[in-house]
Design a protein around this motif. Sequence first.
Motif, PDB file in Angstrom:
ATOM      1  N   GLU A  91      36.690  98.667  91.667  1.00 50.96           N
ATOM      2  CA  GLU A  91      35.495  98.172  92.302  1.00 50.96           C
ATOM      3  C   GLU A  91      35.509  98.263  93.937  1.00 50.96           C
ATOM      4  OE1 GLU A  91      32.535  97.860  90.976  1.00 50.96           O
ATOM      5  OE2 GLU A  91      33.741  98.326  89.036  1.00 50.96           O
ATOM      6  N   ASN A  92      36.599  97.968  94.332  1.00 49.63           N
ATOM      7  CA  ASN A  92      36.852  97.995  95.963  1.00 49.63           C
ATOM      8  C   ASN A  92      37.217  99.486  96.537  1.00 49.63           C
ATOM      9  OD1 ASN A  92      39.482  98.236  94.798  1.00 49.63           O
ATOM     10  ND2 ASN A  92      40.325  97.133  96.838  1.00 49.63           N
ATOM     11  N   ILE A  93      36.808 100.571  95.904  1.00 57.60           N
ATOM     12  CA  ILE A  93      36.996 101.721  96.294  1.00 57.60           C
ATOM     13  C   ILE A  93      35.834 102.846  95.870  1.00 57.60           C
ATOM     14  CG2 ILE A  93      38.417 103.875  96.151  1.00 57.60           C
ATOM     15  CD1 ILE A  93      41.029 101.982  95.541  1.00 57.60           C
ATOM     16  N   TYR A  94      35.625 103.439  96.996  1.00 51.85           N
ATOM     17  CA  TYR A  94      34.331 104.589  96.499  1.00 51.85           C
ATOM     18  C   TYR A  94      35.096 106.004  97.050  1.00 51.85           C
ATOM     19  CZ  TYR A  94      32.464 105.288 101.277  1.00 51.85           C
ATOM     20  OH  TYR A  94      32.285 105.446 102.858  1.00 51.85           O
ATOM     21  N   ALA A  95      34.300 107.024  96.775  1.00 53.81           N
ATOM     22  CA  ALA A  95      34.815 108.507  97.214  1.00 53.81           C
ATOM     23  C   ALA A  95      33.819 109.195  97.601  1.00 53.81           C
ATOM     24  CB  ALA A  95      35.531 108.856  95.973  1.00 53.81           C
ATOM     25  N   TYR A  96      33.871 110.262  98.464  1.00 57.11           N
ATOM     26  CA  TYR A  96      32.954 111.274  98.404  1.00 57.11           C
ATOM     27  C   TYR A  96      34.046 112.443  98.749  1.00 57.11           C
ATOM     28  CZ  TYR A  96      34.121 111.101 103.445  1.00 57.11           C
ATOM     29  OH  TYR A  96      34.602 111.226 104.624  1.00 57.11           O
ATOM     30  N   GLY A 124      29.356 108.004  94.002  1.00 59.31           N
ATOM     31  CA  GLY A 124      28.595 106.787  94.114  1.00 59.31           C
ATOM     32  C   GLY A 124      28.840 105.814  94.808  1.00 59.31           C
ATOM     33  N   GLU A 125      28.896 104.635  94.390  1.00 54.03           N
ATOM     34  CA  GLU A 125      29.366 103.329  95.133  1.00 54.03           C
ATOM     35  C   GLU A 125      30.513 102.852  94.621  1.00 54.03           C
ATOM     36  OE1 GLU A 125      27.300 102.379  97.658  1.00 54.03           O
ATOM     37  OE2 GLU A 125      25.595 103.792  97.059  1.00 54.03           O
ATOM     38  N   HIS A 126      31.058 101.848  95.209  1.00 54.34           N
ATOM     39  CA  HIS A 126      32.322 101.469  94.635  1.00 54.34           C
ATOM     40  C   HIS A 126      32.388 101.232  93.248  1.00 54.34           C
ATOM     41  CE1 HIS A 126      31.907 100.017  98.638  1.00 54.34           C
ATOM     42  NE2 HIS A 126      33.188  99.999  98.757  1.00 54.34           N
ATOM     43  N   GLY A 127      33.804 101.749  92.766  1.00 55.28           N
ATOM     44  CA  GLY A 127      34.029 101.649  91.370  1.00 55.28           C
ATOM     45  C   GLY A 127      33.564 102.896  90.522  1.00 55.28           C
ATOM     46  N   TYR A 128      33.329 103.784  90.859  1.00 58.20           N
ATOM     47  CA  TYR A 128      32.479 104.970  89.988  1.00 58.20           C
ATOM     48  C   TYR A 128      33.749 105.243  88.931  1.00 58.20           C
ATOM     49  CZ  TYR A 128      31.122 109.514  88.525  1.00 58.20           C
ATOM     50  OH  TYR A 128      30.921 110.331  87.463  1.00 58.20           O
ATOM     51  N   LYS A 129      33.058 105.402  87.656  1.00 55.36           N
ATOM     52  CA  LYS A 129      33.670 105.941  86.661  1.00 55.36           C
ATOM     53  C   LYS A 129      33.094 107.245  86.100  1.00 55.36           C
ATOM     54  CE  LYS A 129      35.312 101.223  85.952  1.00 55.36           C
ATOM     55  NZ  LYS A 129      35.620 101.103  87.127  1.00 55.36           N
ATOM     56  N   GLY A 130      33.544 108.305  86.050  1.00 50.94           N
ATOM     57  CA  GLY A 130      33.110 109.540  85.241  1.00 50.94           C
ATOM     58  C   GLY A 130      33.810 110.709  85.662  1.00 50.94           C
ATOM     59  N   LYS A 131      33.073 111.835  85.311  1.00 51.37           N
ATOM     60  CA  LYS A 131      33.548 113.056  85.604  1.00 51.37           C
ATOM     61  C   LYS A 131      32.884 113.985  86.887  1.00 51.37           C
ATOM     62  CE  LYS A 131      33.255 114.217  80.683  1.00 51.37           C
ATOM     63  NZ  LYS A 131      32.639 114.760  79.454  1.00 51.37           N
ATOM     64  N   LEU A 132      33.718 114.814  87.457  1.00 57.02           N
ATOM     65  CA  LEU A 132      33.086 115.446  88.634  1.00 57.02           C
ATOM     66  C   LEU A 132      32.847 116.846  88.483  1.00 57.02           C
ATOM     67  CD1 LEU A 132      36.155 113.734  90.951  1.00 57.02           C
ATOM     68  CD2 LEU A 132      33.606 113.139  90.606  1.00 57.02           C
ATOM     69  N   TRP A 133      32.134 117.412  89.198  1.00 60.82           N
ATOM     70  CA  TRP A 133      31.749 118.850  88.949  1.00 60.82           C
ATOM     71  C   TRP A 133      31.651 119.542  90.424  1.00 60.82           C
ATOM     72  CZ3 TRP A 133      30.572 120.900  84.094  1.00 60.82           C
ATOM     73  CH2 TRP A 133      30.716 120.078  83.101  1.00 60.82           C
ATOM     74  N   ALA A 134      31.770 120.774  90.378  1.00 58.11           N
ATOM     75  CA  ALA A 134      31.611 121.569  91.568  1.00 58.11           C
ATOM     76  C   ALA A 134      30.347 122.549  91.516  1.00 58.11           C
ATOM     77  CB  ALA A 134      32.485 122.351  92.048  1.00 58.11           C
ATOM     78  N   ILE A 135      29.517 122.664  92.517  1.00 61.08           N
ATOM     79  CA  ILE A 135      28.445 123.690  92.520  1.00 61.08           C
ATOM     80  C   ILE A 135      28.955 124.634  93.671  1.00 61.08           C
ATOM     81  CG2 ILE A 135      26.029 124.116  93.195  1.00 61.08           C
ATOM     82  CD1 ILE A 135      24.966 121.767  91.980  1.00 61.08           C
ATOM     83  N   ILE A 136      29.027 125.932  93.132  1.00 59.48           N
ATOM     84  CA  ILE A 136      29.628 126.908  93.934  1.00 59.48           C
ATOM     85  C   ILE A 136      28.611 128.127  94.009  1.00 59.48           C
ATOM     86  CG2 ILE A 136      31.407 128.515  94.237  1.00 59.48           C
ATOM     87  CD1 ILE A 136      32.998 126.458  92.601  1.00 59.48           C
TER      88      ILE A 136
END
Length: 174
Positions: A91-96, A124-136
């Motif tokens: 919950e204390n970490i987010y990512a971009y 998302g915000e802190h605590g993201y849970k899920g899959k990641l995708w790339a648009i190319i």
Amino acid sequence: MKGALPSQHIKRLIEEGNIINGNKDNIQPASLDLTIGEKIYRLPHIFLPRHGQAIEDTAKEIGAEEFTFDYALEVNTIYLIKLNEELQLPENIYAYANPKSSVGRIDLKVTMLADGITRFDSAGEHGYKGKLWAIIEPKSFRVKLAPGETLLQLRLLYSDTRIKSQEKIKEFYN
């Protein structure tokens, strides 16, 4: 703690299962290189999912066609690729994410999508849970890609570094 997570903390997130399928060899001083997975679709147009909606469901709704890495990607055609990594962030970490510098040199437009998140390059915000995708999208010439290659880097942060309001923007520039 505030700011970007250093490599040691990223390594720990992989070891503790917060970054599923994270490759320790892809850890940089303050980021993680994300790897292309096996699933690829050709898209009729770019999109963002609705809040809470899975990327793959949205892609199918708009008419995405399954594709294969056997062929080069066409110029000015949009592709959606599942990334190997998935996130189960505390919950204390987010990512971009942002494209690696090498992507710009080959004129390849790359952005990240995350399940249920209505912004590009955000987990998302802190605590993201899920899959990641790339648009190319190749812009100048056809590009041949293969699973395991890296085009995006994920930055993980303890505190929110984004400016959230017009007032803060004005404060920043004054």
